[in-house]
Scaffold this motif. Sequence first.
Motif, PDB file in Angstrom:
ATOM      1  N   ALA A  63       0.889  -1.231  -0.106  1.00 50.55           N
ATOM      2  CA  ALA A  63      -0.011  -0.290   0.016  1.00 50.55           C
ATOM      3  C   ALA A  63       0.766   1.257  -0.125  1.00 50.55           C
ATOM      4  CB  ALA A  63      -0.791  -0.055   1.337  1.00 50.55           C
ATOM      5  N   ARG A  64       1.847   1.291   0.873  1.00 50.60           N
ATOM      6  CA  ARG A  64       2.734   2.447   0.770  1.00 50.60           C
ATOM      7  C   ARG A  64       3.715   2.524  -0.335  1.00 50.60           C
ATOM      8  NH1 ARG A  64       3.163   7.662   2.130  1.00 50.60           N
ATOM      9  NH2 ARG A  64       5.534   8.449   2.166  1.00 50.60           N
ATOM     10  N   LEU A  65       4.135   1.570  -0.895  1.00 51.44           N
ATOM     11  CA  LEU A  65       4.646   1.586  -2.247  1.00 51.44           C
ATOM     12  C   LEU A  65       3.673   2.079  -3.398  1.00 51.44           C
ATOM     13  CD1 LEU A  65       6.624  -1.790  -2.089  1.00 51.44           C
ATOM     14  CD2 LEU A  65       7.685   0.497  -2.090  1.00 51.44           C
ATOM     15  N   ARG A  66       2.477   1.614  -3.312  1.00 45.37           N
ATOM     16  CA  ARG A  66       1.602   2.428  -4.518  1.00 45.37           C
ATOM     17  C   ARG A  66       1.466   3.918  -4.120  1.00 45.37           C
ATOM     18  NH1 ARG A  66      -1.251  -2.617  -3.336  1.00 45.37           N
ATOM     19  NH2 ARG A  66      -2.562  -1.488  -1.667  1.00 45.37           N
ATOM     20  N   ARG A  67       1.595   4.460  -3.059  1.00 42.09           N
ATOM     21  CA  ARG A  67       1.679   5.831  -2.770  1.00 42.09           C
ATOM     22  C   ARG A  67       2.844   6.297  -3.472  1.00 42.09           C
ATOM     23  NH1 ARG A  67      -1.530   9.955  -2.307  1.00 42.09           N
ATOM     24  NH2 ARG A  67      -0.233  11.659  -1.990  1.00 42.09           N
ATOM     25  N   LEU A  68       3.919   5.394  -3.066  1.00 41.10           N
ATOM     26  CA  LEU A  68       5.362   6.175  -3.875  1.00 41.10           C
ATOM     27  C   LEU A  68       5.337   6.179  -5.257  1.00 41.10           C
ATOM     28  CD1 LEU A  68       7.414   4.919  -0.809  1.00 41.10           C
ATOM     29  CD2 LEU A  68       6.766   7.158  -1.174  1.00 41.10           C
ATOM     30  N   GLY A  69       4.251   5.462  -5.789  1.00 40.40           N
ATOM     31  CA  GLY A  69       4.340   5.432  -7.251  1.00 40.40           C
ATOM     32  C   GLY A  69       4.758   4.228  -7.958  1.00 40.40           C
ATOM     33  N   LEU A  70       4.701   3.066  -7.175  1.00 43.06           N
ATOM     34  CA  LEU A  70       4.949   1.589  -7.594  1.00 43.06           C
ATOM     35  C   LEU A  70       3.709   0.973  -7.276  1.00 43.06           C
ATOM     36  CD1 LEU A  70       8.538   1.029  -6.411  1.00 43.06           C
ATOM     37  CD2 LEU A  70       7.888   1.505  -8.585  1.00 43.06           C
ATOM     38  N   GLU A  71       3.365   0.452  -8.576  1.00 43.99           N
ATOM     39  CA  GLU A  71       2.152  -0.502  -8.305  1.00 43.99           C
ATOM     40  C   GLU A  71       2.732  -2.116  -7.920  1.00 43.99           C
ATOM     41  OE1 GLU A  71      -1.142  -0.675  -8.423  1.00 43.99           O
ATOM     42  OE2 GLU A  71      -0.927   1.608  -8.537  1.00 43.99           O
ATOM     43  N   ARG A  72       2.455  -2.293  -6.945  1.00 48.36           N
ATOM     44  CA  ARG A  72       3.067  -3.429  -6.023  1.00 48.36           C
ATOM     45  C   ARG A  72       1.863  -4.260  -5.477  1.00 48.36           C
ATOM     46  NH1 ARG A  72       8.806  -4.242  -5.973  1.00 48.36           N
ATOM     47  NH2 ARG A  72       9.566  -2.858  -7.781  1.00 48.36           N
ATOM     48  N   ALA A  73       1.858  -5.503  -5.562  1.00 47.11           N
ATOM     49  CA  ALA A  73       0.892  -6.346  -4.767  1.00 47.11           C
ATOM     50  C   ALA A  73       1.426  -7.172  -3.546  1.00 47.11           C
ATOM     51  CB  ALA A  73       0.200  -7.331  -5.559  1.00 47.11           C
ATOM     52  N   ARG A  74       2.683  -6.776  -3.500  1.00 50.71           N
ATOM     53  CA  ARG A  74       3.593  -7.567  -2.306  1.00 50.71           C
ATOM     54  C   ARG A  74       4.421  -6.454  -1.728  1.00 50.71           C
ATOM     55  NH1 ARG A  74       4.167 -10.373   0.495  1.00 50.71           N
ATOM     56  NH2 ARG A  74       6.412 -11.593  -0.130  1.00 50.71           N
ATOM     57  N   PRO A  75       4.900  -6.555  -0.317  1.00 51.26           N
ATOM     58  CA  PRO A  75       5.930  -5.709   0.051  1.00 51.26           C
ATOM     59  C   PRO A  75       7.250  -5.461  -0.718  1.00 51.26           C
ATOM     60  CG  PRO A  75       4.851  -7.113   1.758  1.00 51.26           C
ATOM     61  CD  PRO A  75       4.672  -7.725   0.484  1.00 51.26           C
ATOM     62  N   GLY A  76       7.966  -4.572  -0.536  1.00 52.81           N
ATOM     63  CA  GLY A  76       9.220  -4.323  -0.934  1.00 52.81           C
ATOM     64  C   GLY A  76      10.221  -3.730  -0.221  1.00 52.81           C
ATOM     65  N   VAL A  77      11.387  -3.746  -0.522  1.00 53.01           N
ATOM     66  CA  VAL A  77      12.841  -3.386   0.200  1.00 53.01           C
ATOM     67  C   VAL A  77      13.482  -2.406  -0.487  1.00 53.01           C
ATOM     68  CG1 VAL A  77      14.641  -4.455   1.267  1.00 53.01           C
ATOM     69  CG2 VAL A  77      12.655  -5.757   1.305  1.00 53.01           C
ATOM     70  N   VAL A  78      13.999  -1.449   0.345  1.00 51.51           N
ATOM     71  CA  VAL A  78      14.664  -0.399  -0.356  1.00 51.51           C
ATOM     72  C   VAL A  78      16.046  -0.263   0.601  1.00 51.51           C
ATOM     73  CG1 VAL A  78      15.020   2.313  -0.503  1.00 51.51           C
ATOM     74  CG2 VAL A  78      12.717   1.177  -0.841  1.00 51.51           C
ATOM     75  N   ALA A  79      16.963  -0.425  -0.234  1.00 50.30           N
ATOM     76  CA  ALA A  79      18.237  -0.541   0.660  1.00 50.30           C
ATOM     77  C   ALA A  79      18.539   0.994   1.287  1.00 50.30           C
ATOM     78  CB  ALA A  79      19.507  -0.840  -0.541  1.00 50.30           C
ATOM     79  N   LEU A  80      19.413   0.779   2.497  1.00 47.83           N
ATOM     80  CA  LEU A  80      19.905   2.103   3.023  1.00 47.83           C
ATOM     81  C   LEU A  80      21.040   2.019   3.302  1.00 47.83           C
ATOM     82  CD1 LEU A  80      17.072   1.714   5.887  1.00 47.83           C
ATOM     83  CD2 LEU A  80      16.931   3.531   3.912  1.00 47.83           C
ATOM     84  N   PRO A  81      22.052   2.234   2.543  1.00 48.60           N
ATOM     85  CA  PRO A  81      23.484   2.381   2.497  1.00 48.60           C
ATOM     86  C   PRO A  81      23.969   3.127   3.976  1.00 48.60           C
ATOM     87  CG  PRO A  81      22.788   2.752   0.048  1.00 48.60           C
ATOM     88  CD  PRO A  81      21.559   2.872   0.936  1.00 48.60           C
ATOM     89  N   ARG A  82      23.032   4.152   4.240  1.00 46.77           N
ATOM     90  CA  ARG A  82      23.491   4.977   5.348  1.00 46.77           C
ATOM     91  C   ARG A  82      21.975   5.301   6.129  1.00 46.77           C
ATOM     92  NH1 ARG A  82      23.373  10.624   6.382  1.00 46.77           N
ATOM     93  NH2 ARG A  82      22.708  11.081   4.089  1.00 46.77           N
TER      94      ARG A  82
END
Length: 358
Positions: A63-82
């Motif tokens: 749901a949050r990824l869709r708000r960020l502009g990605l049509e996803r049906a499953r959770p996703g992961v964003v890398a945090l180098p810092r």
Amino acid sequence: MRLQHEHVAVERALAEIRAGRPVTIMDGAAAVLAVAAEGLDATLAAEFGALAAGTARLVLPAARLRRLGLERARPGVVALPRLDPARIERLTLALDATIDAPVSPAVPLDDVALELARLALVLPAMVLAEVAAPDAGVLRVAASAIAAYRAGEVQRLRIVGRGPVPLAGAPDSEFVVFRGGEGLRDQVAVVVGRPDLAGVVPVRLHSACLTGDLFGSLACDCGDQLRDTARRMAAGAGGIILYLDHEGRGTGIANKMRAYQLQSQGFDTFDADEALGFDPDGRRFDFAAAMLRQLGVTKVRLLTNNPVKTDALRTAGLEVVAEERVFGRQTAANLRYLSAKRDRAGHAIDIKPPPDQA
């Protein structure tokens, strides 16, 4: 005893997550350090980084990824180098944020971490990293225990107290308190009058609403529905109101207030929850059926406008003999809320046009 120990470990993990402290989630030989994204400041980020190994990651629901502009049906992961608290807050909460890095599919431990966040009633966004030292004094909890927690709470549901409580409009009432179920508080069955528990019992599943039930908020119809139901049951042959810890359709009072803030900016109730990362309705009602069974009820006349509640009780094995609608005041402040429930969630609500449109 092992299952009881694992259950206690999850309860402790919920307290740690709500307090802004990390926990270690174990799955066999695999282990991840996890902390809630909400409230992550520079101090906590530094403490988390000292316990972590390798690159951290931010886990976000679909749901949050869709708000960020990605049509996803499953959770996703964003890398945090810092571990940048400002970036994490932006990706987690900002309305105008867009995704700023590749998004990888979530792995099972990521899903478990999001379930821990939902159980703790914090925002469904978690920061994870590999563990540098598994025995660094951080609470450890098994992934399997987190995944089994909701079902376990239904099995552990039990009556812990009861007593008479005369109500306005329903003076012959008894409160029966259950421990277990959903949320972080006890559940209450309000037995109005002397219903025939062997027959068809009028029942309402009422999700707790602090703003409407206690303070008379004009932004919903919850308080009206609650009090009207009690009066109708008292005037008839009695009935049972299950008062369930489902604040904010299962998101908790803090997230409900975040959603209210978004609604004041033009979002409807469902879009507001999605912007925060929640599904349209996070509630489950299997434990409500278990409460009714413990009270000796097997057949109900359900007072509801919500078809999901009817389906849930039937799925749980109770006989829903009939349905009866429950009405509240329509106000200028709740018209959009009622319309969204009718149009987007299928609630049986008749909405009258405002006087200037009649």
